[in-house]
Motif scaffolding. Structure first.
Motif, PDB file in Angstrom:
ATOM      1  N   SER A 123       0.826  -1.201   0.000  1.00  0.00           N
ATOM      2  CA  SER A 123       0.000   0.000   0.000  1.00  0.00           C
ATOM      3  C   SER A 123       0.863   1.255   0.000  1.00  0.00           C
ATOM      4  O   SER A 123       1.913   1.314   0.636  1.00  0.00           O
ATOM      5  CB  SER A 123      -0.882  -0.024   1.239  1.00  0.00           C
ATOM      6  OG  SER A 123      -1.304   1.261   1.536  1.00  0.00           O
ATOM      7  N   GLU A 124       0.400   2.207  -0.736  1.00  0.00           N
ATOM      8  CA  GLU A 124       1.111   3.489  -0.783  1.00  0.00           C
ATOM      9  C   GLU A 124       1.182   4.118   0.602  1.00  0.00           C
ATOM     10  O   GLU A 124       2.203   4.668   1.019  1.00  0.00           O
ATOM     11  CB  GLU A 124       0.367   4.409  -1.748  1.00  0.00           C
ATOM     12  CG  GLU A 124       0.868   5.819  -1.768  1.00  0.00           C
ATOM     13  CD  GLU A 124      -0.204   6.776  -2.273  1.00  0.00           C
ATOM     14  OE1 GLU A 124      -1.074   6.316  -3.042  1.00  0.00           O
ATOM     15  OE2 GLU A 124      -0.168   7.945  -1.893  1.00  0.00           O
ATOM     16  N   LEU A 125       0.081   3.954   1.306  1.00  0.00           N
ATOM     17  CA  LEU A 125       0.042   4.569   2.631  1.00  0.00           C
ATOM     18  C   LEU A 125       1.058   3.940   3.558  1.00  0.00           C
ATOM     19  O   LEU A 125       1.747   4.613   4.331  1.00  0.00           O
ATOM     20  CB  LEU A 125      -1.360   4.412   3.219  1.00  0.00           C
ATOM     21  CG  LEU A 125      -2.435   5.197   2.499  1.00  0.00           C
ATOM     22  CD1 LEU A 125      -3.792   4.877   3.082  1.00  0.00           C
ATOM     23  CD2 LEU A 125      -2.152   6.675   2.607  1.00  0.00           C
ATOM     24  N   VAL A 126       1.144   2.615   3.474  1.00  0.00           N
ATOM     25  CA  VAL A 126       2.106   1.937   4.322  1.00  0.00           C
ATOM     26  C   VAL A 126       3.511   2.391   3.977  1.00  0.00           C
ATOM     27  O   VAL A 126       4.353   2.638   4.848  1.00  0.00           O
ATOM     28  CB  VAL A 126       1.976   0.410   4.181  1.00  0.00           C
ATOM     29  CG1 VAL A 126       3.078  -0.282   4.934  1.00  0.00           C
ATOM     30  CG2 VAL A 126       0.633  -0.044   4.696  1.00  0.00           C
ATOM     31  N   ASN A 140       4.386   5.271   2.750  1.00  0.00           N
ATOM     32  CA  ASN A 140       4.598   6.598   3.305  1.00  0.00           C
ATOM     33  C   ASN A 140       4.769   6.546   4.812  1.00  0.00           C
ATOM     34  O   ASN A 140       5.637   7.219   5.381  1.00  0.00           O
ATOM     35  CB  ASN A 140       3.404   7.497   2.970  1.00  0.00           C
ATOM     36  CG  ASN A 140       3.365   7.801   1.496  1.00  0.00           C
ATOM     37  OD1 ASN A 140       4.379   7.697   0.815  1.00  0.00           O
ATOM     38  ND2 ASN A 140       2.188   8.153   0.991  1.00  0.00           N
TER      39      ASN A 140
END
Lengths: 229, 86, 1031, 172, 122, 80, 113
Positions: free
Chosen positions: A100-103, A105
């Motif tokens: 995930s992109e969020l992870v 970041n």
């Protein structure tokens, strides 16, 4: 048949352990040796954390051996998992899902904190709970997060290898310095004890702790990376 | 009074952990168990902090920090592997 | 400064520093890690070596304190004599092992550092004085081992490694738990303090903790039956690594056990039982192994079991003084021999025993192989021999006879499969792919052998038996081996000269009976050995061995103590075994020869042990004064010598070995070597003289001898092969001698010596004559020979003289011998024996006549048409011997004088000599009735036989001597089934069947192994529990 | 995040921010202002900051008064929402029968900076009945404990809007 | 409630050892066996730490809450702690090596069942 | 109070341990083992050994779990 | 001061308790994640804050811990729920809509394994 004998073995060991527990009574005071340690470590080594004092100085030989164990595991796992014929089990035709992109970041933001915290734990070895092993493990956890969240990252094995080697050699070197300038191998009195409870105190313990942290961190990172590939 | 409140808090945390473990046992899916673990570790952080207070030792807080960090990493790792699927 | 350089701590600095540096150096330049590795390893070896040397020279043990504090606060290390010895041995082995593994190590710097730290870890296990530090070093060693095991990528190897890991992790967990619990109980982790506070270790926690630690150590030493994982690793790991596991890791663990032994004062029996069971059963199962490394694994485990056993029993007896020799000897022996064999296996690269025929015909490889095998089997001159001797002596002193039996049985089993392997290696098979070696490949194994040889002298020193004369056979052997490149005849001459010179020096101090034997055997041996000149080929290794054989006979005669005697005895056995094994068709027979010889040797060992314990000294002279309690010693010793003499029941090894050895060697074996056993019998009968039990046993021995004679003669009668006939004839003749000795009277012994001399010459002549016949005719079958009287006249004449002398016909020496024997038996009242002797005489006459007839008188056969006289080199010794027979026959005084003086001290009163000539004896002992009766008896028997033949056969078929024999051979067929052979075969089968059954405990299932290991721990716990409650 | 204001840049633009942040953190965890701690803290945090500021653009943020103000607002909104969310949750948890209609809805986000998106999703995760499932470009999939609308725009308004305007000001 | 804390934990530790043992003995999958070993180890560590506890003891770290002179009376035994730290690292090392072997074995045989690992025997 | 907590933690350790052995799903079993170790870390804090607790939390539960995960992935999700 | 602290702790504990209960009671994985994460985060923060009242000298470090939890917990719940969705963990029967699944089906790519 086998199940029965396994059960029997477990039950019998249960009986043996029950015997131990039955004979065990919680102590009201520590053993004479421990008392000596509790008195000596703060006074003579200048380290508030008695456990670290014991680990790094009095049982420093153990610790050195333990570092060697980790070092060998890194090498051994390298021997086992390295080589050309390794195949990962992921089937072809199915690209692993991107994290995930969020992870990613999140990892970017947390990583500096983790490493900072690792440094803190390492540095804190002689003062408070912590020390080289724990800090090294925290650092390695940071590496692990890096690899998890940002799989594209390649670890620089050369750098890590050199780091752990250097840390190890310096560790042994400090031990020898203890032999030359103080009373024995790994004696931490090669540096002044300093003011009790401050960062720069307890002789060579913080230095050793730092080396230990660097070395353990590098070794654990290498081990994890070997498993990843 | 304050102490009694703390004791009650302790009992509540106790039950929180019991519930978490119960979820762990019931399971259903692997993810459920991981959720339980996630919650349990957070509760444990609180527990360690509480214990640090009870025994008056500041040093235990460091453990709570490491603990939180590691549990986060573990959950992240597990989630990452789970989503890759078997 | 130099002192600081060789401080024992530097072992760790080198190991760890070198290990840590290797990755760094690898980044700098590829060859640097190898360089660092070699430097560090050599440094480690040098440090341990220098310190060990200093300690040997009386320096006190070096204490190393770490962290500037004294124990128990900090960890300390000790480098005493024991530690020095163990570390030095291990480090040297590690150096050689690194050489062997170099092709693997070179490629991977990880392997280099694993190896280096492994070696350091073993040193650490040996040196540390802290219980938990021991655990850390154990883990270092284990993990390095795991890593190195990972070098081998085959599925089987991986599986085995995994099992190994499972089991060792469980074991080390117990050590961890045990040490922490011990800390809880005693408040210290320092081993010295633990020992000092031993009494604190009580209650459920303390005792259980102690057992946990013990369990870990024993499990790491791979006790039976909880050792399947170890075997799998030995089987599948690369040979070099298996060697390291076998010797290095085990050494560390064993030393830990040694170090902690004072803690286990109450568990010594347990350790001994564990070790004993391991030793026995591992060797038993070893019998069924076909995979070389697995077999070596069984042997390894067995050796560790033996060491455990020895350690526990010696400690229990408080025999601390024997420890250096026993433990040190066994350890060094196991270390270098086992590692050497593993390295050799690595170099040869044949996994199956059957594949080892590929090294047949490679003398140097075989030499190394043989040396290592000899060492493993605990044979001289290697340290294991001395250690085992001392161990058995100590056990016997403590009356632990069961343990002695166990040790000897296990050793025998071990020798059986080890030399079975050697048998494969000596048999060249067609279609074997040649295996290519370089000197490089062989260096480690050869190095191991050389180190063993050096160790053997030190062990002998420790045993108090190191002297130039005792080792002179070996020294001469080595010198001659160094000259082995010379042509065969030159070597033969050199050998004869060396034996003459050194042998003379050796026997110059012998007196009495031994002097007599020494002179006769050495002289006879030289004469027979000179016949080897007829061979033109180079015979690699033969002449050195012959020198060893002959000189060992001399040293045996000179031996003052049972140890010296036994040492020489074993050398004789070994040298003759290796010479027999060189025979082209000998390999099926060499092994039984060796096994029976070893059985005999172990009987002797046990017997000597009993005798020493009974006499309180190991001096052979004390045998004369041995009391009644020496009877069991006498029985065992006599049994040993009887086996070696090929007495009935144990004779099955004899014909094969005699018949299939080289032709001149057969002469040597039969005429000279067999007399060695006779000498032994003489010697031990001293023991029996003093007691009534002894005399009864002697009577039994007399019957054994006579049965041997009769059956030997009967078997000789049946043979179609000329050498086998002579072999059985030897057996038969030795039976007479045995009976004569058993008479235990002056007359009996004179007879015996007389017969010895006679048989020596006779058999020497006959075998050499046959050698000539075989050389010229190329066959050994009686029916293919014939008519040689004309073609080979000299051979014919000497053979006839010999046959006459042997058969006991007047006027030659044999007559006197036989006559004396019969008289002595009658004199003693052993009429049954005398009757049997008459029967034997008859059969003897029959087969001897058959021999003479078939060879010389029968019509010429195809093979014998165009033959020439045998070569001069063969004839000359025969003629010399014939001369000797004639001298003995007509001037017996020359011989009888010394014989008489030699025997007088024992039986001075039993016989009065009047005058010194043979005639006088005849006159004094009226020979007429005895001889008349015997001749009449023989004649009657012959007439019966002839009549039966005529009645049944002669009327229908053409009569002839050959037919006569064929008839009797045929009718004797059904009732002369080879009982003894069958009995021994079924014993062998029993062994293999039980081995097969026992090895079923190794299921190959890793979990099962763990389960067994856990049960083993439970067994130890419960044994301790029961002992605690019973005591 | 105590740091604010978006910039776009490369290289080690984020270094000062990160360094400062780490240094402060170091002092907090050490709970000391002794000289050695200051020095080692400075060195260690600089080293770490140097490594991580270079490897990603997460830290490319600049601090201005305006962004600081918005950050404070955001924080207060966030905590209010957090408490609200929890009370909300308590309602579900303690209701005798859990009667909810969960679902995954699609919302739109305008934030570009990674840290902003992260902050947003974290906020959403901790606020009433919603949990970010995935982010793809400008679309965010949100698990909603009690779905009120499936229309992306309405959902955006209900879930994202309270935070986004502040976060946009802070991180961009 | 009368049981002292360390006795409770020691019992737990031993029970965990037994659970691990059961896992080692009964599971066929290598990875699960390794899990068993992990539990076994953890159990041992708990036991070890428990032996060092003293009634009402506190961490052997001297700070404002534990004066240098109180240390000898109030702190728990530091030695088992020191040992366990070492043991944990070693346990991890062993686990890593075992897992590496498990991966290798799987590569070589495409199975993780320990039943497949029986070719060398007798 | 302390006893109560200890009993709770002990119970949790044991439950996680049993689950680790008992669960069919390899991943779940592994996770349970990690949890047992995590609870063990809490118990070390209760036993006044924070150093050990840190080491156990970081190494025992964190890194071990991770390498387990990698191992499971590389062996095909734990299918036998 | 202490009373404030203890009340905060108690509230926190209550939230933790609720988190546990929610974990048990919620119908499907996703809702459990929500319940667990939210309540435990807040509960934890409250407990730490309460302890901060007891020991003002610990406050900053407790703040760090709390902040850390605040930052990591949602992230892990996000990762978990994403994973849960990816492996098609069943959702509660009362689920209204699954936009993510629709999206995945529409794109037809195989990113759901």
């Amino acid at each position: 048949m086998k199940a029965a004998s396994s059960l029997l073995a477990v039950l019998l060991f249960g009986a043996v352990f029950a015997g131990i527990v039955g004979g065990y009574g919680e102590r009201e005071s520590v053993s004479a040796l421990a008392e000596q340690y509790l008195a000596m470590v703060p006074r003579e080594l200048g380290a508030p954390n008695v456990v670290t004092g014991i680990l790094i100085t009095y049982r420093g030989f153990d610790t050195l051996g333990e570092v060697a164990v980790l070092f060998m595991v890194a090498a051994g796992v390298g021997v086992l998992l390295g080589g050309k014929d390794t195949t990962t089990a992921s089937e072809p035709g199915r690209e692993p899902r991107r994290p995930s992109e969020l992870v990613g970041n999140g990892a970017e933001i947390t990583l500096p904190l983790i490493f900072l915290f690792g440094a803190y734990v390492i540095k804190n070895g002689h003062l408070s709970a912590g020390g080289g092993f724990q800090g090294g493990a925290v650092v390695a956890s940071g590496t692990m997060l890096l690899m998890l969240a940002l799989p594209a990252t390649k670890l620089n094995h050369g750098f890590l290898g050199v780091t752990e080697s250097l840390a190890g050699v310096v560790y042994v070197g400090i031990g020898i310095l203890g032999l030359v300038f103080a009373a024995g191998f790994l004696d931490s009195h090669i540096l002044p004890l300093g003011e009790f409870g401050t960062l720069i105190s307890a002789g060579a313990i913080p230095v050793i702790s730092a080396l230990l942290g660097v070395k353990v961190g590098a070794e654990l990172s290498v081990i994890i990376d070997r498993f990843r590939n | 009074m304050a102490d009694m409140l703390l004791q009650i808090a302790g009992v509540l945390i106790f039950f929180a952990i019991v519930f978490g473990v119960a979820r762990l046992v019931i399971g259903r899916t692997a993810i459920d168990r991981v959720v339980a673990i996630d919650m349990l570790t957070v509760v444990s952080i609180a527990l360690i902090a509480l214990y640090a207070h009870l025994s008056g030792r500041f040093v235990y807080i460091d453990v709570a920090l490491v603990y939180g960090l590691l549990s986060f990493l573990a959950v992240l790792a597990i989630a990452r592997f789970l989503e890759k699927g078997p | 400064m130099v002192e600081a350089l060789f401080q024992p701590l530097n072992i760790f600095l080198l190991g760890l520093g070198g290990g840590f540096l290797i990755p760094l150096l690898y980044r700098i330049a590829k060859p640097l890690p190898a360089l660092a590795f070699i430097t560090a390893l050599c440094g480690i070896a040098a440090v341990s070596g220098v310190n060990f040397w200093a300690l040997r020279n009386g320096q006190p043990a070096i204490e190393v304190y770490t962290a500037g504090a004294t124990p128990p606060i900090s960890i300390n290390l000790r480098f005493g004599a024991w530690e020095g010895f163990f570390t030095f041995c291990v480090n040297i082995a590690a150096l050689l092992g690194a050489w062997q593994l170099w092709p693997r190590l070179r490629d991977s710097y990880a392997a280099l550092l694993l190896y280096l730290i492994l070696v350091m870890g073993i040193n650490g296990m040996v040196m540390t004085r802290d219980l938990f530090n021991l655990f850390v070093f154990l883990e270092i060693v284990s993990i390095a081992t795991y890593g190195l095991l990972g070098l081998e990528r085959g599925p089987a190897a991986l599986a085995a490694s995994f099992k190994y890991i499972m089991a060792t992790v469980i074991a080390s967990s117990f050590l961890l738990l045990g040490s922490v619990l011990l800390y809880h109980v005693t408040g210290t982790l320092n081993i010295d303090e633990l020992i000092a506070r031993r009494e604190l270790i009580a209650g459920p926690i303390g005792t259980t903790a102690l057992i946990f630690i013990l369990a870990c150590l024993i499990l790491e030493l791979k006790p039976f039956p909880a050792n399947g994982w170890g075997l799998d690793v030995y089987e599948t790991a690369p040979a070099g690594i298996a060697a390291l596991v076998s010797v290095g890791v085990s050494a560390g663990v064993f030393f830990a056990l040694l170090k902690l032994l004072p803690l286990f004062e109450n568990h010594l029996s347990l350790i001994a039982v564990a070790g004993g069971a391991t030793f026995l059963f591992s060797n038993l199962v070893g019998l069924k192994q076909t995979n070389v490394q697995r077999m070596l694994g069984y042997s390894s485990i067995a050796q560790m079991g033996l060491m455990m056993l020895a350690l526990a029993l010696l400690q229990k007896q408080g025999a601390a003084a024997s420890m250096p020799l026993v433990i040190g000897g066994l350890f060094a022996n196991h270390l270098f021999a086992k590692a050497g064999l593993f390295w050799l296996a690595g170099a040869v690269q044949r996994t199956e025993v059957a594949g080892w025929s590929t090294i047949a015909g490679r003398p140097f490889v075989l030499l190394v192989f043989a040396l290592l095998l000899v060492a493993i089997a605990g044979l001289p001159p290697f340290p294991g021999f001395w250690a085992k001797w001392e161990l058995v002596m100590q056990l016997s002193g403590a009356q632990l006879y069961v343990w002695i039996a166990l040790i000897l049985l296990g050793s025998l089993l071990e020798a059986a499969y080890m030399f079975g392997w050697f048998k494969q290696a000596t048999r060249a098979m067609p279609g074997d792919l040649p295996v290519s070696f370089t000197a490089r490949d062989l260096l480690p194994a050869a190095g191991g052998a050389v180190l063993l040889a050096i160790g053997s002298y030190h062990a002998a020193q420790l045993a108090g038996a190191a002297s130039l004369w005792l080792f002179s056979p070996l020294i001469i052997g080595i010198v001659l081996y160094a000259l082995d490149w010379l042509p065969g005849r030159v070597k033969c001459c050199l050998m004869l000269l060396a034996v003459l010179g050194v042998g003379n020096w050796l026997i110059s101090e012998t007196t009495g009976m031994s002097g007599l034997f020494a002179t006769v055997l050495l002289g006879g041996g030289l004469v027979v050995a000179s016949a080897a000149l007829y061979r033109q080929d180079s015979r690699p290794g033969y002449y050195p061995l012959m020198a060893v054989l002959l000189l060992s006979i001399a040293t045996m005669m000179r031996a003052q103590t049972s140890l010296e005697f036994f040492f020489s005895w074993e050398l004789i056995t070994l040298s003759s075994y290796f010479m027999i094994a060189q025979g082209r068709h000998a390999h099926p027979h060499a092994l039984p020869f060796l096994l029976f010889s070893l059985t005999s040797a172990f009987c002797l060992l046990a017997g000597f042990a009993l005798a020493d314990a009974a006499n309180g000294t190991s001096l052979l002279q004390a045998f004369r004064t041995g009391g009644t309690d020496a009877a069991s010693a006498f029985a065992l010793l006599a049994l040993g010598f009887l086996i070696k003499a090929g007495a009935i029941g144990f004779h099955v090894w004899l014909p094969g070995a005699y018949a299939e050895a080289d032709d001149d060697l057969s002469a040597m074996l039969s005429s000279v070597v067999s007399k060695v056993a006779i000498f032994g019998l003489f010697m031990v009968t001293y023991l029996a003289i003093g007691s009534q039990v002894g005399l009864e046993l002697a009577h039994l021995m007399g019957w054994i001898g006579m049965l041997t004679t009769v059956i030997g003669a009967a078997l000789a009668f049946r043979q179609d092969d000329v050498k086998r006939l002579l072999a059985y004839s030897s057996m038969s003749q030795l039976g007479y001698i045995i009976t004569a000795i058993a008479l235990m009277s002056h007359l009996g012994w004179v007879t015996a010596l007389y017969l010895v001399a006679n048989h020596l010459m006779v058999k020497g002549i006959l075998f050499l004559a046959v050698a000539g016949v075989i050389l010229r005719c190329g066959t050994r079958r009686l029916e293919e020979l014939g008519g040689l009287a004309r073609r080979m006249p000299v051979t014919f004449v000497v053979a006839v003289v010999a046959l006459v002398s042997m058969s006991g016909l007047p006027p030659l020496a044999g007559f006197g011998g036989k006559w004396l024997l019969l008289s002595a038996m009658v004199d003693k009242g052993w009429y049954g024996l005398a009757a049997a002797g008459i029967l034997a005489t008859l059969i003897g006459l029959l087969y001897m006549f058959r021999l003479a007839h078939a060879l010389f008188l029968a019509p010429p056969q195809a093979a014998a048409v165009h033959v020439r006289e045998a070569p001069m080199q063969l004839l000359l010794p025969q003629i010399v011997l014939v001369g000797a027979i004639l001298v003995l026959s007509f001037q017996p005084k020359l011989f009888m004088d010394p014989v008489s003086t030699a025997i007088d001290p024992y039986f001075a009163s039993t016989l009065v000599w009047e005058g010194m000539s043979l005639e006088t004896i005849y006159g004094y002992w009226n020979p007429v009735p005895v001889m008349a009766a015997s001749i009449a008896g023989a004649g009657v028997l012959f007439l019966i036989g002839w009549t039966v033949y005529r009645l049944d056969q002669g009327r229908t078929a053409a009569t002839g001597i050959a037919e006569f024999y064929r008839y009797y051979i045929k009718i004797s067929q059904p009732w002369s089934a080879p009982l003894a052979t069958r009995a021994w075969e079924s014993i062998a089968r029993l062994g293999t069947v039980s081995a097969e059954a026992t090895r079923r405990v190794y299921t190959g299932d890793g979990q099962m192994y763990v389960l067994v290991a856990l049960f083993y721990v439970l067994f130890l716990l419960s044994a301790n529990f029961i002992a605690g409650h019973a005591g | 995040m105590n740091e604010q204001a978006p910039t776009d840049g490369k290289g080690i633009r984020g270094l000062p921010v990160l360094w400062l942040l780490l240094f402060i953190l170091w002092l907090i965890v050490n709970a000391s202002l002794a000289t050695p701690i200051l020095i080692t803290g400075a060195v260690i945090s600089f080293a770490i900051a140097l490594i991580f500021a270079r490897r990603s653009n997460v830290w490319h943020i600049a601090v201005t008064p305006r962004s600081a103000w918005h950050f404070l607002t955001y924080t207060s909104v966030f905590f209010t929402e957090l408490v609200k969310a929890n009370l909300n949750m308590l309602r579900y948890v303690y209701s005798p029968r859990i009667d909810i209609h969960p679902g995954i809805v699609r919302v739109r986000i305008r934030l570009k900076s990674p840290i902003g998106r992260l902050a947003l999703s974290n906020s959403i995760a901790l606020t009433p009945g919603s949990l970010v499932m995935d982010v793809r470009g400008e679309t965010m999939f949100v698990h909603w404990l009690d779905v009120k609308t499936t229309d992306p725009d309405q959902a955006t308004e209900m879930i994202v809007a309270p935070f986004e305007k502040h976060l946009e000001a802070v991180f961009g | 409630m009368g049981l002292p804390v360390s006795t409770l934990l020691m019992t737990t530790g031993f029970l965990l050892v037994l659970i691990g043992m059961w896992g080692i003995l009964r599971h066929r999958n290598i990875l699960r066996i390794i899990i068993g070993f992990g539990l076994f180890d953890t159990g041992l560590h708990i036991v070890m730490v428990a032996t060092g506890y003293i009634t009402g003891g506190t961490a052997p770290i001297i700070d404002t809450a534990l004066g240098i002179e109180q240390a000898t009376t109030r702190a728990v035994d530091p030695v088992p702690s020191a040992l366990v730290v070492t043991a944990i690292v070693i346990g991890f090392s062993v686990t890593a090596i075992m897992l590496a072997f498990a991966i290798r074995i799987h590569d070589a045989r495409k199975t993780l069942s320990i039943d497949a690992l029986t070719e060398s025997k007798w | 109070m302390l006893e109560l907590l200890v009993i709770l933690i002990c119970g949790s350790i044991l439950v996680s341990g049993v689950l680790a052995v008992w669960l069919d799903n390899l991943m779940a079993a592994m996770v349970s083992a990690g949890l047992a170790s995590l609870f063990a870390a809490v118990s070390y804090v209760l036993l006044a050994a924070p150093d050990v607790a840190m080491a156990e939390a970081a190494i025992g539960s964190g890194l071990s779990t991770l390498i387990f995960l990698y191992a499971i992935r590389r062996t095909g999700g734990g299918r036998e | 001061m202490e009373l404030t602290g203890s009340i905060l702790v108690l509230t926190g504990a209550f939230f933790l308790f609720s988190a546990g209960l929610g974990l048990l009671r919620m119908p499907d994985t996703f809702t459990r994640i929500q319940a667990g994460t939210k309540a435990s985060t807040l509960g934890n923060i409250l407990v730490l804050a309460g302890l901060g009242f007891y020991h003002p000298d610990w406050a900053l470090k407790l703040l760090v811990v709390a902040y850390f939890v605040l930052m990591t917990n949602p992230l892990s719940s996000h990762a978990l729920s994403r994973a849960a969705h990816a492996i098609r963990t069943p959702m509660a029967p009362s689920t209204m809509v699954d936009a993510l699944r629709e999206e995945g089906d529409r794109q037809g790519n195989g990113d759901v394994s």
